[in-house]
Design a protein around this motif. Sequence first.
Motif, PDB file in Angstrom:
ATOM      1  N   ASP A 104      -4.186  -9.600  -9.788  1.00 11.76           N
ATOM      2  CA  ASP A 104      -3.392  -9.979  -8.608  1.00 11.76           C
ATOM      3  C   ASP A 104      -3.124  -9.083  -7.573  1.00 11.76           C
ATOM      4  O   ASP A 104      -2.573  -8.096  -7.718  1.00 11.76           O
ATOM      5  N   LEU A 105      -3.734  -9.352  -6.526  1.00 13.91           N
ATOM      6  CA  LEU A 105      -3.362  -8.632  -4.858  1.00 13.91           C
ATOM      7  C   LEU A 105      -2.373  -9.371  -4.076  1.00 13.91           C
ATOM      8  O   LEU A 105      -2.386 -10.449  -3.894  1.00 13.91           O
ATOM      9  N   ASN A 106      -1.430  -8.592  -3.792  1.00 14.42           N
ATOM     10  CA  ASN A 106      -0.496  -8.975  -2.801  1.00 14.42           C
ATOM     11  C   ASN A 106      -0.937  -8.727  -1.740  1.00 14.42           C
ATOM     12  O   ASN A 106      -0.929  -7.630  -0.941  1.00 14.42           O
ATOM     13  N   MET A 107      -1.249  -9.585  -0.898  1.00 12.82           N
ATOM     14  CA  MET A 107      -1.980  -9.811   0.451  1.00 12.82           C
ATOM     15  C   MET A 107      -0.960  -9.031   1.679  1.00 12.82           C
ATOM     16  O   MET A 107      -1.327  -8.509   2.572  1.00 12.82           O
ATOM     17  N   ALA A 108       0.236  -9.179   1.241  1.00 14.80           N
ATOM     18  CA  ALA A 108       1.157  -8.693   2.238  1.00 14.80           C
ATOM     19  C   ALA A 108       1.246  -7.234   2.217  1.00 14.80           C
ATOM     20  O   ALA A 108       1.288  -6.594   3.441  1.00 14.80           O
ATOM     21  N   GLU A 109       0.745  -6.517   1.338  1.00 13.37           N
ATOM     22  CA  GLU A 109       0.615  -5.035   1.414  1.00 13.37           C
ATOM     23  C   GLU A 109      -0.536  -4.385   2.150  1.00 13.37           C
ATOM     24  O   GLU A 109      -0.469  -3.404   2.449  1.00 13.37           O
ATOM     25  N   PHE A 110      -1.509  -5.460   2.324  1.00 17.28           N
ATOM     26  CA  PHE A 110      -2.518  -4.895   3.234  1.00 17.28           C
ATOM     27  C   PHE A 110      -2.329  -5.202   4.523  1.00 17.28           C
ATOM     28  O   PHE A 110      -2.992  -4.751   5.588  1.00 17.28           O
ATOM     29  N   ALA A 111      -1.380  -6.197   5.183  1.00 14.66           N
ATOM     30  CA  ALA A 111      -0.959  -6.239   6.544  1.00 14.66           C
ATOM     31  C   ALA A 111      -0.800  -5.027   7.485  1.00 14.66           C
ATOM     32  O   ALA A 111       0.115  -4.245   6.970  1.00 14.66           O
ATOM     33  N   GLY A 112      -1.503  -4.931   8.267  1.00 13.36           N
ATOM     34  CA  GLY A 112      -1.124  -3.840   9.194  1.00 13.36           C
ATOM     35  C   GLY A 112      -1.680  -2.297   8.749  1.00 13.36           C
ATOM     36  O   GLY A 112      -1.404  -1.518   9.553  1.00 13.36           O
ATOM     37  N   SER A 113      -2.367  -2.387   7.756  1.00 13.95           N
ATOM     38  CA  SER A 113      -2.836  -0.908   7.525  1.00 13.95           C
ATOM     39  C   SER A 113      -4.147  -0.743   7.598  1.00 13.95           C
ATOM     40  O   SER A 113      -4.806   0.135   6.797  1.00 13.95           O
ATOM     41  N   GLY A 114      -4.953  -1.668   8.248  1.00 18.41           N
ATOM     42  CA  GLY A 114      -6.500  -1.188   8.463  1.00 18.41           C
ATOM     43  C   GLY A 114      -7.161  -1.695   7.073  1.00 18.41           C
ATOM     44  O   GLY A 114      -6.573  -2.570   6.545  1.00 18.41           O
ATOM     45  N   SER A 115      -8.225  -1.201   6.899  1.00 19.57           N
ATOM     46  CA  SER A 115      -9.034  -1.323   5.808  1.00 19.57           C
ATOM     47  C   SER A 115      -8.590  -0.398   4.970  1.00 19.57           C
ATOM     48  O   SER A 115      -8.440   0.688   4.563  1.00 19.57           O
ATOM     49  N   THR A 116      -8.032  -1.116   3.690  1.00 19.29           N
ATOM     50  CA  THR A 116      -7.201  -0.326   2.615  1.00 19.29           C
ATOM     51  C   THR A 116      -8.063  -0.785   1.022  1.00 19.29           C
ATOM     52  O   THR A 116      -8.358  -1.747   0.797  1.00 19.29           O
ATOM     53  N   ALA A 117      -8.455   0.249   0.558  1.00 17.46           N
ATOM     54  CA  ALA A 117      -9.131   0.046  -1.055  1.00 17.46           C
ATOM     55  C   ALA A 117      -7.928   0.321  -2.035  1.00 17.46           C
ATOM     56  O   ALA A 117      -6.950   0.972  -1.784  1.00 17.46           O
ATOM     57  N   ARG A 118      -8.320  -0.627  -2.983  1.00 16.20           N
ATOM     58  CA  ARG A 118      -7.173  -0.649  -4.072  1.00 16.20           C
ATOM     59  C   ARG A 118      -8.062  -0.877  -5.393  1.00 16.20           C
ATOM     60  O   ARG A 118      -9.136  -1.366  -5.566  1.00 16.20           O
ATOM     61  N   CYS A 119      -7.573   0.028  -6.484  1.00 19.63           N
ATOM     62  CA  CYS A 119      -8.160   0.080  -7.794  1.00 19.63           C
ATOM     63  C   CYS A 119      -7.090  -0.446  -8.578  1.00 19.63           C
ATOM     64  O   CYS A 119      -6.172  -0.121  -8.774  1.00 19.63           O
ATOM     65  N   ILE A 136     -11.698  -1.354 -14.525  1.00 19.53           N
ATOM     66  CA  ILE A 136     -11.138  -1.270 -13.346  1.00 19.53           C
ATOM     67  C   ILE A 136     -11.819  -1.798 -12.398  1.00 19.53           C
ATOM     68  O   ILE A 136     -13.147  -1.560 -11.862  1.00 19.53           O
ATOM     69  N   LEU A 137     -11.075  -2.830 -11.609  1.00 21.94           N
ATOM     70  CA  LEU A 137     -11.698  -3.417 -10.222  1.00 21.94           C
ATOM     71  C   LEU A 137     -11.126  -2.794  -9.048  1.00 21.94           C
ATOM     72  O   LEU A 137     -10.045  -2.521  -8.852  1.00 21.94           O
ATOM     73  N   LYS A 138     -12.212  -2.627  -8.015  1.00 21.55           N
ATOM     74  CA  LYS A 138     -12.166  -1.830  -6.997  1.00 21.55           C
ATOM     75  C   LYS A 138     -12.365  -3.151  -5.815  1.00 21.55           C
ATOM     76  O   LYS A 138     -13.233  -3.357  -5.747  1.00 21.55           O
ATOM     77  N   VAL A 139     -11.215  -3.376  -5.037  1.00 24.91           N
ATOM     78  CA  VAL A 139     -11.298  -4.137  -3.888  1.00 24.91           C
ATOM     79  C   VAL A 139     -10.926  -3.551  -2.718  1.00 24.91           C
ATOM     80  O   VAL A 139     -10.197  -2.435  -2.381  1.00 24.91           O
ATOM     81  N   ARG A 140     -11.194  -3.955  -1.491  1.00 23.81           N
ATOM     82  CA  ARG A 140     -11.068  -3.620  -0.172  1.00 23.81           C
ATOM     83  C   ARG A 140     -10.327  -4.604   0.621  1.00 23.81           C
ATOM     84  O   ARG A 140     -10.908  -5.753   0.738  1.00 23.81           O
ATOM     85  N   GLY A 141      -9.325  -4.679   1.093  1.00 22.86           N
ATOM     86  CA  GLY A 141      -8.638  -5.549   2.007  1.00 22.86           C
ATOM     87  C   GLY A 141      -8.345  -5.128   3.292  1.00 22.86           C
ATOM     88  O   GLY A 141      -8.273  -3.830   3.570  1.00 22.86           O
TER      89      GLY A 141
END
Length: 143
Positions: A104-119, A136-141
Amino acid sequence: MAFLVKKKKFKFQTHVTLEELTAVPFVNGVLFCKIRLLDGGDFTASSSREEVHENAVRWRKRFSFVCKMSANPNTGVLDPCVCRVSVRKELKGGKAYSKLGFADLNMAEFAGSGSTARCCLLEGYDTKNTRQDNSILKVRGQI
């Protein structure tokens, strides 16, 4: 006398890139993902079906959608907006599948921080009867 302050609603053009799944416990198999906004919209999409190669699957697939979020009127902090990435394994030549896990990705955490990678470590659907998968799932938001 208390005043009710109405929450502000915002619409964000959102980009989520499904990069890869590593530490896959299978030597072979075909995996795909389903991406779904649980709140803040009605976006649903599926990734391509890719074969496991050296215990990893690489999609590098970008999804774009509009995500609606509200913010706390006093602090301006965005409320959580969850996007679920469900990883599935094909069975019987693609006619059926089993759910391996989700992140589950909280999209609010990606707001205003450019391109951010999460594992993210995959969470299991049925944790009572099955061993936890350590993939381990790697996504970029980007919002």
